[in-house]
Design a protein around this motif. Structure first.
Motif, PDB file in Angstrom:
ATOM      1  N   GLU A 264      33.281  46.215  51.699  1.00 48.40           N
ATOM      2  CA  GLU A 264      33.075  45.504  52.962  1.00 48.40           C
ATOM      3  C   GLU A 264      31.596  45.412  53.292  1.00 48.40           C
ATOM      4  O   GLU A 264      31.100  44.349  53.705  1.00 48.40           O
ATOM      5  CB  GLU A 264      33.822  46.228  54.096  1.00 48.40           C
TER       6      GLU A 264
ATOM      7  N   GLU B  25      39.713  37.537  50.039  1.00 51.27           N
ATOM      8  CA  GLU B  25      39.908  36.237  49.395  1.00 51.27           C
ATOM      9  C   GLU B  25      39.217  36.198  48.034  1.00 51.27           C
ATOM     10  O   GLU B  25      39.786  35.721  47.044  1.00 51.27           O
ATOM     11  CB  GLU B  25      39.379  35.129  50.294  1.00 51.27           C
TER      12      GLU B  25
ATOM     13  N   THR C 279      35.015  39.934  50.161  1.00 50.84           N
ATOM     14  CA  THR C 279      36.180  39.600  50.984  1.00 50.84           C
ATOM     15  C   THR C 279      37.457  39.735  50.164  1.00 50.84           C
ATOM     16  O   THR C 279      37.438  39.690  48.927  1.00 50.84           O
ATOM     17  CB  THR C 279      36.088  38.162  51.519  1.00 50.84           C
TER      18      THR C 279
ATOM     19  N   GLN D 275      46.832  38.863  49.961  1.00 48.24           N
ATOM     20  CA  GLN D 275      45.699  39.171  50.838  1.00 48.24           C
ATOM     21  C   GLN D 275      46.043  40.149  51.959  1.00 48.24           C
ATOM     22  O   GLN D 275      45.260  41.060  52.253  1.00 48.24           O
ATOM     23  CB  GLN D 275      45.123  37.877  51.434  1.00 48.24           C
TER      24      GLN D 275
END
Length: 321
Positions: free
Chosen positions: A301, A308, A306, A291
C-alpha cells in the motif's frame, strides 16, 4: 438439457434486458453485464464507488423487467437488524403478536451504504443473505426465491462508517467498482433530459409491457449445462492459488472464489452464446471475483500498489491452458 431454453436464447434474452435498460440508463453496460452474470449464477454483488451512478434505478428496472418485488434500504448507524429483517409487533385489534416482515423479504434488495450499518446489524444481514432465511423469535422464515442482493459502499466517506471485515466481503460472489460517466456519456444524459427521455414514470410504465418475460429459473437451469473442461477448472484453481502466494497480498482468495469462478464463467460463456467455458471467460470476471477477497500488505500500500494491479499481474503470470 434440463431446461427448454437453449444457450443462444440466454444471450438473446439478456440482450433484450440490456436493451431495455439502455433506453433509460447511460454508460452502465459493464454493471448490467455483471448483474446478468450474477442473476444467472445466483450470486450477490458488492458495489463500491461514488454515489449518484444509477444503481437504484438499475435495480428497480431489473425487478420490473423480471416481474419481481424490489426493496431498498438506506443504511444508517442506528439501523437495527429488525429494521431490515422484520419483527413481531402486538396487534391490539387481534389481541396477538403478528409478524411484520422487513424489506429483506423481496426478490431484489438494494442495500445502500452497507458500511454505515453498525457491526451487529452488518453481521445479521450478511448471515441472512448467505442462508436466505430469517429467524424471528424462533420462527424460521425463508426469503423469496430468487433472492438477489446489490449492496453498495462509498469508499470516500469514513465518518460514521464500519468497513466490512474480509469474511463478510467473501460472502459476495462478485464486486464492482462504480465510476463517473465519461464526458460523452455525461452529455448524453443531458440530451436525454432535454428531450424528455429521462421521465422515470413513463419509463416505468413502458417496462410494464415487458414485465415477467424472462424466467430466471429456466435461464439458470440452462446455464448449468455449460461445460467446463478439467484444464479450464485447473486454470481457475491456479488463479485462486496464485493470490495466496503473491508477495503483495497478506490474505488471498478463499475457496468461495473458486466456486464463484466456476459458476460465473459458465454464465459468461452462456451470455456469449457458447455451451463451453474458455479461459477468456474466466479472465473476464477475474477482477470482479478476486479484488474484494484480497488484502494488500502494508508495504505494498505504501508503495502505491493497488489490488487492481495485483489482479492484472496474477492474470498475466498464470499460464493459460
Amino acid at each position: 438439457m434440463s431446461s427448454e431454453i437453449s444457450i443462444p436464447e440466454i444471450a438473446q434474452r439478456c440482450d433484450e434486458i440490456r436493451s431495455l435498460l439502455n433506453q433509460y440508463v447511460v454508460g452502465k453496460d459493464s454493471l448490467i453485464e455483471l448483474i446478468n452474470v450474477a442473476l444467472l449464477s445466483d450470486g450477490h454483488i458488492l458495489i463500491e464507488g461514488v454515489p449518484g451512478t444509477a444503481k437504484t434505478t438499475i435495480a428497480k428496472a431489473y425487478a420490473k423487467i423480471l416481474g419481481y418485488s424490489f426493496n431498498r434500504v438506506q443504511c444508517a448507524v442506528d439501523t437495527q437488524p429488525a429494521d431490515i429483517l422484520g419483527l413481531r409487533i402486538y396487534d391490539q385489534q387481534k389481541g396477538e403478536f403478528v409478524l411484520r416482515k422487513g424489506p429483506a423479504f423481496a426478490n431484489i434488495l438494494l442495500i445502500d451504504e452497507l458500511n454505515r450499518l453498525n457491526p451487529r446489524t452488518q453481521s445479521a444481514f450478511i448471515e441472512v443473505m448467505s442462508e436466505r432465511q430469517v429467524t424471528i423469535e424462533g420462527d424460521r422464515l425463508s426469503l423469496p426465491s430468487p433472492f438477489f442482493v446489490m449492496a453498495t459502499q462509498n469508499p470516500y466517506e469514513f465518518e460514521g462508517t464500519f468497513p466490512l471485515i474480509e469474511a463478510q466481503k467473501d460472502r459476495f460472489m462478485y464486486s464492482f467498482t462504480s465510476e463517473y460517466l465519461n464526458p460523452d456519456e455525461e452529455l448524453e444524459v443531458l440530451v436525454r433530459l432535454g428531450s424528455g427521455r429521462l421521465d422515470w414514470e413513463k419509463y416505468f410504465a413502458y417496462l410494464e409491457e415487458h414485465s415477467g418475460k424472462a424466467d430466471i429459473f429456466s435461464l439458470r437451469d440452462a446455464v448449468t449445462s455449460v461445460h467446463i473442461e478439467e484444464r479450464v477448472a485447473a486454470y481457475i484453481r491456479d488463479l485462486v492459488v496464485a493470490t495466496r502466494s503473491n508477495g503483495d497480498i497478506s490474505l488471498g482468495a478463499s475457496t468461495r472464489a473458486s466456486i464463484a469462478f466456476y459458476k460465473g464463467s459458465k454464465a459468461v460463456a452462456a451470455l456469449r452464446g457458447r455451451d463451453f467455458v474458455t479461459p477468456d471467460d474466466v479472465r473476464t470476471i477475474a477482477p470482479n471475483i478476486l479484488q474484494h477477497r484480497m488484502i494488500l500488505r502494508r508495504e505494498a500500500e505504501i508503495a502505491g500498489i493497488t489490488l487492481e494491479s495485483v489482479v492484472s499481474d496474477i492474470i498475466r503470470s498464470v499460464e493459460v491452458p
